[in-house]
Design an enzyme around this catalytic site. Structure first.
Site, mmCIF file in Angstrom:
data_model
loop_
_atom_site.group_PDB
_atom_site.id
_atom_site.type_symbol
_atom_site.label_atom_id
_atom_site.label_comp_id
_atom_site.label_asym_id
_atom_site.label_seq_id
_atom_site.Cartn_x
_atom_site.Cartn_y
_atom_site.Cartn_z
ATOM 1 N N CYS A 17 51.164 27.144 26.246
ATOM 2 C CA CYS A 17 52.166 27.666 27.202
ATOM 3 C C CYS A 17 52.354 26.694 28.369
ATOM 4 C CB CYS A 17 51.797 29.058 27.709
ATOM 5 S SG CYS A 17 51.745 30.290 26.425
ATOM 6 N N LYS A 48 40.847 37.841 30.904
ATOM 7 C CA LYS A 48 40.280 36.491 31.000
ATOM 8 C C LYS A 48 38.993 36.486 31.823
ATOM 9 C CE LYS A 48 44.768 34.170 30.718
ATOM 10 N NZ LYS A 48 44.786 33.553 29.397
ATOM 11 N N GLN A 87 43.033 31.602 35.528
ATOM 12 C CA GLN A 87 41.884 30.848 35.006
ATOM 13 C C GLN A 87 40.724 30.770 35.998
ATOM 14 O OE1 GLN A 87 41.481 29.949 31.982
ATOM 15 N NE2 GLN A 87 43.570 30.236 31.243
ATOM 16 N N HIS A 95 51.660 27.114 33.908
ATOM 17 C CA HIS A 95 51.790 27.908 32.675
ATOM 18 C C HIS A 95 53.219 28.466 32.641
ATOM 19 C CE1 HIS A 95 50.990 31.435 30.061
ATOM 20 N NE2 HIS A 95 49.904 30.792 29.670
ATOM 21 N N ASP A 141 48.345 31.484 41.139
ATOM 22 C CA ASP A 141 48.070 31.996 39.806
ATOM 23 C C ASP A 141 46.577 31.788 39.546
ATOM 24 O OD1 ASP A 141 47.562 32.195 37.107
ATOM 25 O OD2 ASP A 141 49.309 31.055 36.456
HETATM 26 C C1 LIG Z 1 47.140 29.492 34.222
HETATM 27 C C2 LIG Z 1 47.639 30.709 33.498
HETATM 28 N N1 LIG Z 1 48.575 31.472 34.063
HETATM 29 C C3 LIG Z 1 49.036 32.581 33.482
HETATM 30 C C4 LIG Z 1 48.587 32.975 32.248
HETATM 31 C C5 LIG Z 1 49.141 34.218 31.629
HETATM 32 O O1 LIG Z 1 48.164 35.202 31.554
HETATM 33 P P1 LIG Z 1 48.462 36.589 30.807
HETATM 34 O O2 LIG Z 1 48.948 36.227 29.426
HETATM 35 O O3 LIG Z 1 47.151 37.285 30.792
HETATM 36 O O4 LIG Z 1 49.493 37.291 31.586
HETATM 37 C C6 LIG Z 1 47.628 32.204 31.601
HETATM 38 C C7 LIG Z 1 47.170 32.568 30.257
HETATM 39 O O5 LIG Z 1 46.655 31.749 29.510
HETATM 40 C C8 LIG Z 1 47.129 31.046 32.244
HETATM 41 O O6 LIG Z 1 46.206 30.278 31.670
#
Ligand SMILES: Cc1ncc(COP(=O)(O)O)c(C=O)c1O
Length: 420
Positions: free
Chosen positions: A377, A239, A216, A135, A213
């Site tokens: 993203c 999430k 998800q 992401h 990370d």
């Molecule tokens: C794999 C992953 N990493 C990071 C993020 C970023 O999360 P946040 O916008 O809650 O900081 C997302 C959001 O969709 C994601 O799917």
């Protein structure tokens, strides 16, 4: 290619997943006069009454600033905030609540590491290893760090549309000049579940620091940072049934202690003089200013709620929904599906021949189905796949196979509509 095995089925009594829908007031909403089918859970999940009630209760009975006052309400707010920290530590099996830093979410957690850890541990010529499925939140902070320090970014390749990491060649990437490996646990576009325990172990043998990370995955399956053996792990409350604006950075205590503060301000200091200041220990030195106290309270309620259901059961149900949707959609003529055939998480990305992803999402919305279309993203991943965007349906435990059936019907209607 290796992907994480599906969690073994441990329970025998079938769960009535649709019963949980009653906990989520928003799921009875109608959109465009149609019953809502909410398939945008990878972007954000809906909130159960337990979380909404906890937020209301906090504001009605405990609202004050934390760590500052000595009056009763301030003590209540501080106790609630620190209880949420201890709960988050148990949720991911951290050794101590001191390893939990509250942030605004995954993005801020990763930025914190890139800034506070990266500035003192990364230098010119060092390498930072990411994967092609990251992401933007797990790419751009490292690009900023690389620009500041002269470090170099490398990307572990994925295997085309099925989107698995090629771990047979991992050791060729894990060289001595790699200082950090940061990877997603579950891909938000592909549904790939990466074997993070194995990857962290192979990196650790070479002294490489690891960051997972878990945006998800944290609300979708059990997370055990000690089993993963990672140095850092990031996730977002919104999430996983929690409120927006609150997230967690887990950091191994010895890492957090060697890091400089991320931001300066109130709450994070021991003493301040006109020319210099001293800091509290971690995690407080990373929490400048008034934190999102209500968010932490809501996140606490969300963690309790998920663990009452059982994250192992949620993981199994996720995989059933993911497999069901993948099988159902693979019968549609003119569809291109992305991500692994088996062992996928509860989401499916796809493209319909001759129909732009945004058109799929717009027409589906008219029929009450909330999807997401775009690059999610994941622009570098989209470029690797040779597409600009995909449409994505992402599920949570309150979704049902009946909703997936309706969704597949809607895709058929969309194809007819654009063919005519
Ligand atoms: C794999 C992953 N990493 C990071 C993020 C970023 O999360 P946040 O916008 O809650 O900081 C997302 C959001 O969709 C994601 O799917």
């Amino acid at each position: 290619m290796i992907t994480e095995a599906a969690p073994a089925a441990k329970h025998t009594k079938p769960m009535d997943w649709s019963a949980y829908r009653a906990d989520f007031p928003i799921l009875s909403e109608k959109v465009h006069g149609q019953p809502l089918i909410y398939f945008d859970n990878a972007a954000t999940t809906q909130k159960p009454r337990a979380v909404l009630d906890a937020l209301r209760h906090y504001y009605e009975h405990g609202n004050a600033n934390v760590h500052r006052g000595i009056h009763e309400l301030s003590n209540r707010a501080t106790a609630a905030f620190e209880a949420a920290r201890a709960r988050a530590a148990r949720f991911i099996n951290a050794r101590s609540a001191d390893e939990i830093v509250f942030t605004r979410g995954t993005t801020e957690s990763i930025n914190l590491v890139a800034s506070a850890w990266g500035s003192s541990h990364i230098g010119r010529g060092d390498k930072i290893l990411l994967t092609e499925m990251e992401h933007h939140s797990n790419i751009v902070p490292w690009q900023l760090l690389a620009e500041r320090t002269g470090a170099k970014l490398l990307f572990l390749p994925i295997s085309g549309d099925i989107g698995l990491l090629d771990l047979n060649h991992l050791d060729e990437w894990l060289t001595r000049d790699v200082k950090l490996l940061a990877m997603t646990h579950i891909s938000n576009s592909l549904g790939t579940i990466n074997p993070v325990t194995e990857i962290c172990e192979r990196a650790r043998r070479l002294g490489i620091i690891t960051l997972v990370d878990a945006a998800q995955s944290a609300g979708h399956r059990p997370i055990d940072v000690q089993e993963f053996g990672c140095d850092f792990l990031a996730f977002s409350g919104h999430k996983m049934c929690g409120p927006t604006g609150i997230g967690v950075l887990y950091g191994r205590q010895e890492r957090l202690e060697t890091m400089a503060p991320y931001q300066g301000g109130g709450e994070m200091i021991l003493s301040v003089e006109f020319q210099r200041s001293t800091w509290k220990h971690a995690p407080h030195k990373f929490e400048a200013g008034t934190p999102d106290i209500a968010g932490a309270v809501g996140l606490h309620a969300a963690m309790d709620y998920l663990d009452q259901i059982g994250r192992q059961k949620i993981a199994e149900h996720d995989q059933e929904l993911g497999a069901y949707a993948y099988a159902k959609l693979s019968h549609i003529k003119g569809i291109r599906l992305f991500g692994p055939h088996i062992g996928r998480a509860g989401l499916v990305s796809f493209l319909l021949d001759q129909v732009h992803a945004h058109d799929v999402v717009t027409v589906a919305d008219q029929r009450g189905v909330a999807l997401r279309g775009g690059h999610h993203c994941n622009q570098p991943l989209m470029h690797k796949l040779g597409v600009e965007s995909t449409a994505r349906a992402s599920f949570y435990f309150y979704n049902t196979t009946a909703e997936i059936d309706r969704f597949a019907e809607v895709l058929g209607e969309i194809q007819k509509f654009f063919a005519s």
